[in-house]
Design an enzyme around this catalytic site. Structure first.
Site, PDB file in Angstrom:
ATOM      1  N   LYS A  81       0.857  -1.191   0.000  1.00 41.13           N
ATOM      2  CA  LYS A  81       0.000   0.000   0.000  1.00 41.13           C
ATOM      3  C   LYS A  81       0.890   1.237   0.000  1.00 41.13           C
ATOM      4  O   LYS A  81       1.904   1.276   0.712  1.00 41.13           O
ATOM      5  CB  LYS A  81      -0.897  -0.013   1.247  1.00 41.13           C
ATOM      6  CG  LYS A  81      -1.940   1.108   1.271  1.00 41.13           C
ATOM      7  CD  LYS A  81      -2.848   1.004   2.493  1.00 41.13           C
ATOM      8  CE  LYS A  81      -3.957   2.062   2.470  1.00 41.13           C
ATOM      9  NZ  LYS A  81      -4.864   1.979   3.621  1.00 41.13           N
ATOM     10  N   SER A 161      -9.982   2.210   2.673  1.00 38.14           N
ATOM     11  CA  SER A 161      -9.056   2.922   1.825  1.00 38.14           C
ATOM     12  C   SER A 161      -8.055   2.031   1.105  1.00 38.14           C
ATOM     13  O   SER A 161      -7.445   2.452   0.138  1.00 38.14           O
ATOM     14  CB  SER A 161      -8.286   3.935   2.664  1.00 38.14           C
ATOM     15  OG  SER A 161      -7.410   3.274   3.570  1.00 38.14           O
ATOM     16  N   SER A 185     -10.463   0.085   6.926  1.00 39.97           N
ATOM     17  CA  SER A 185      -9.803   0.169   5.615  1.00 39.97           C
ATOM     18  C   SER A 185      -9.090  -1.093   5.156  1.00 39.97           C
ATOM     19  O   SER A 185      -8.625  -1.149   4.018  1.00 39.97           O
ATOM     20  CB  SER A 185      -8.798   1.318   5.604  1.00 39.97           C
ATOM     21  OG  SER A 185      -9.471   2.548   5.516  1.00 39.97           O
TER      22      SER A 185
END
Lengths: 496, 95
Positions: A81, A161, A185
């Site tokens: 990420k 997210s 998330s």
């Protein structure tokens, strides 16, 4: 055991065993993922692809394997990420303000993975500063969910997210991905992409070198295709880190070793407050099914009450923006990141750099946070929210006197269409209604794919555990995974 | 609780976020929508409840007061939008 013909379809555990047994080299495995990533650009899952970097790491892994010195994740390609700082590789947090930032250091979580032998395929897309539930707030454009509804070409969101992490894992572009979870998330995008996501206990993974959003809630964890893979990856992300004062001094267990322990004799709590008005009947039905699976596997179901559940989301939308407004004060256009041109003085430089560098959702949350922390309002908002947070944690402490783990739905709905919820911030926030409580109480939670909607879209169930009891959470998750036998995968429509 | 336009301008100033005049009213509406939603927190009696300071039962760790990193001005200024001789360059601050 027979392996799939296409190596991108290996589970992380399969790949680990195959690489170790020299049935496939890391270089070969890495090359198939690099090709898969290039073929999947319509999904926009990656912000930065790092194929050369990946091949160099794979070569080094192959050399170690040849010498018989393989480490636990040797040669296994992962996606990272874009919130984890990676030395020498651009790290954007999905924001314009960090769009040119090249960290001179490595986050502890990623360093742990590289020390275990893993290979980095690239940096995956996300909501800006991890603020969002649909990946639509990214400066680098939204990620498209690999899943589509039956007989439909409509683009759906992958959740957020960690939308890039979930989409890349679900579309077989990596063996697994790192992710972070501040209000849901990891678990929410995992649920709507048919993948597994675990947020460990607060303090389990170091936050050092991970771009901060809300420091008392942020935790890193993996998104993978199986519960076993999550157990393997989490073990090698977690550590006790002197560089993070909130990293907790508890040894990291071998989660994989206890994974198949089963749920016989376990008490599973079913919280009545997680039945919400207006949730689709499919969500409620799946939740009941999950409870029946665990009962059939030998667990005892216990009705529990978490009376302050309805206040969790509004508490979160005070605490998280407050911490974000403070954390994001560092972006000033002076030391790193975007700097506005043609400014008249230093204050103008700050104000314009920040207004240009941050997107709409981030600006809104900074303003909320600034307001709730400002003189005269602190007690009414922030102090009250922190008191309610104590009550939410007490609910769980009481509940865990009666049960070993808690079963809930993971999300209130399946993947939705792009743009469907962007007009009204509160509607978007409601996506995290089932996940946010575990962040406020610091508890571990896993989302496991459990079924499909009538439209053919994946849904997940969540297991919440006691602090530092990820082992039980994974065990229950594994039991549910076996019962659900979720084998559906998205069609590869993106390969045109 | 709700905010007016002046409050929005004031908090934007505190947050060092430029906000164009035409964005003030829409932002005020968005914030008020969110504040109206969080207002439900007022219905809970929190008398005598301590505010949370840490989710896990752990004392904040202390560490030895020693230098662990540093001395690398090249790395520190490498990402600066404008720098000179290891200094960050900003518009003139003092007349």
């Amino acid at each position: 055991m027979s392996l799939p013909a296409d190596p991108t379809r290996f589970t992380l555990a399969d790949a680990r065993d195959a690489v170790k047994a020299k049935r496939i080299s890391s270089t070969e495995l890495t090359k198939t993922f690099i090709k898969a990533i290039a073929d999947a650009r319509p999904l926009n899952a990656f912000i930065t692809e790092t194929p050369e970097h990946a091949l160099k790491m794979a070569e080094a892994s192959d050399a170690l394997i040849a010498k018989g010195d393989a480490r636990p994740l040797e040669g296994l390609p992962l996606a990272i990420k874009d919130l984890f700082c990676t030395k020498g590789v651009r790290t954007t947090a999905g924001s314009r303000i960090l769009s040119n930032f090249i960290p001179p250091y490595e986050s502890t979580v990623t360093q742990n993975l590289w020390d275990a032998g893993a290979v980095m395929l690239g940096k995956v897309n996300m909501d800006e500063f991890a603020m969002g539930s649909s990946n639509e707030t990214s400066y680098f454009k939204p990620v498209i969910n690999p899943w589509r509804a039956k007989n439909s070409n409509q683009a759906l969101v992958p959740g957020g997210s960690s939308g890039g992490s979930a989409a890349a894992t679900s579309a077989f572009l990596c063996l697994g991905a790192t992710a972070t979870d501040t209000g849901g998330s990891i678990r929410q995008p995992a649920a709507v992409t048919g993948t597994v996501g675990i947020k460990p206990t607060y303090g389990r993974c170091s936050r050092w070198g991970t771009v901060a959003f809300a420091s008392s809630l942020d935790q890193a964890g993996p998104i993978t295709r199986t519960v076993r893979d999550a157990a393997i990856m989490l073990r090698h992300m977690a550590s006790v880190d002197p560089k993070d004062s909130t990293s907790v001094d508890v040894p990291v267990p071998d989660y994989e070793a206890t994974l198949e322990g089963g749920v016989k004799g376990m008490r599973i709590g079913i919280p009545k407050e997680y039945r919400i008005d207006g949730a689709p009947p499919e969500i409620e039905a799946l939740w009941q099914k999950g409870a029946e699976w665990l009962k059939a596997a030998g667990a005892e179901l216990v009705d529990i009450s978490l009376p302050h559940t309805k206040y969790a989301l509004p508490v979160y939308y005070i605490v998280a923006p407050a911490e974000a407004s403070s954390n994001l004060a560092r972006y000033d256009g002076v030391r790193y990141g975007h700097r506005a041109a043609g400014v008249k003085d230093i204050v103008d430089l700050y104000e314009k750099s920040r207004a240009e560098g941050f997107g709409a959702e981030v600006r809104r949350r900074i303003l909320i946070g600034t307001y709730v922390l400002s003189a005269g309002y602190y007690d009414a908002f922030y102090a009250r929210a922190q008191k309610l947070r104590t009550l939410i944690l007490r609910d769980f402490t009481e509940a865990f006197k009666k049960c070993d783990a808690i079963l809930t739905p993971a999300t209130p709905c399946a993947a939705f269409a792009m743009g469907e919820k962007t007009a009204d911030p509160v509607t978007m926030y409601l996506n995290d209604v089932f996940t946010v409580t575990a962040n406020l109480a610091g508890l571990p939670g896993i989302s496991v794919p459990a079924g499909l909607t009538a439209d053919g879209l994946p849904l997940g169930l969540q297991v919440i555990g006691k602090a530092f009891d990820e082992a039980t959470v994974l065990k229950v998750g594994r039991s549910m995974e076996q019962a659900a036998n979720f084998t559906a995968t998205p069609s590869t429509w993106w390969r045109v | 609780m709700s905010v007016d336009k002046d409050t929005v301008r004031r908090i934007a100033k505190l947050a060092r976020l430029a906000l164009e005049e035409e964005r003030v009213e829409p932002m005020m509406n968005e914030l008020n929508q969110i504040f109206a939603w969080v207002e439900q927190l007022g219905e809970v009696n929190v008398d005598g409840v301590p505010p949370m300071t840490s989710v896990v039962e752990q004392r904040l760790k202390m560490r030895a007061d020693t230098v662990t990193a540093g001395g690398d001005a090249d790395a520190v200024t490498a990402n600066a939008p404008m720098s000179e001789d290891h200094f960050f360059v900003v518009p003139k601050v003092v007349e």
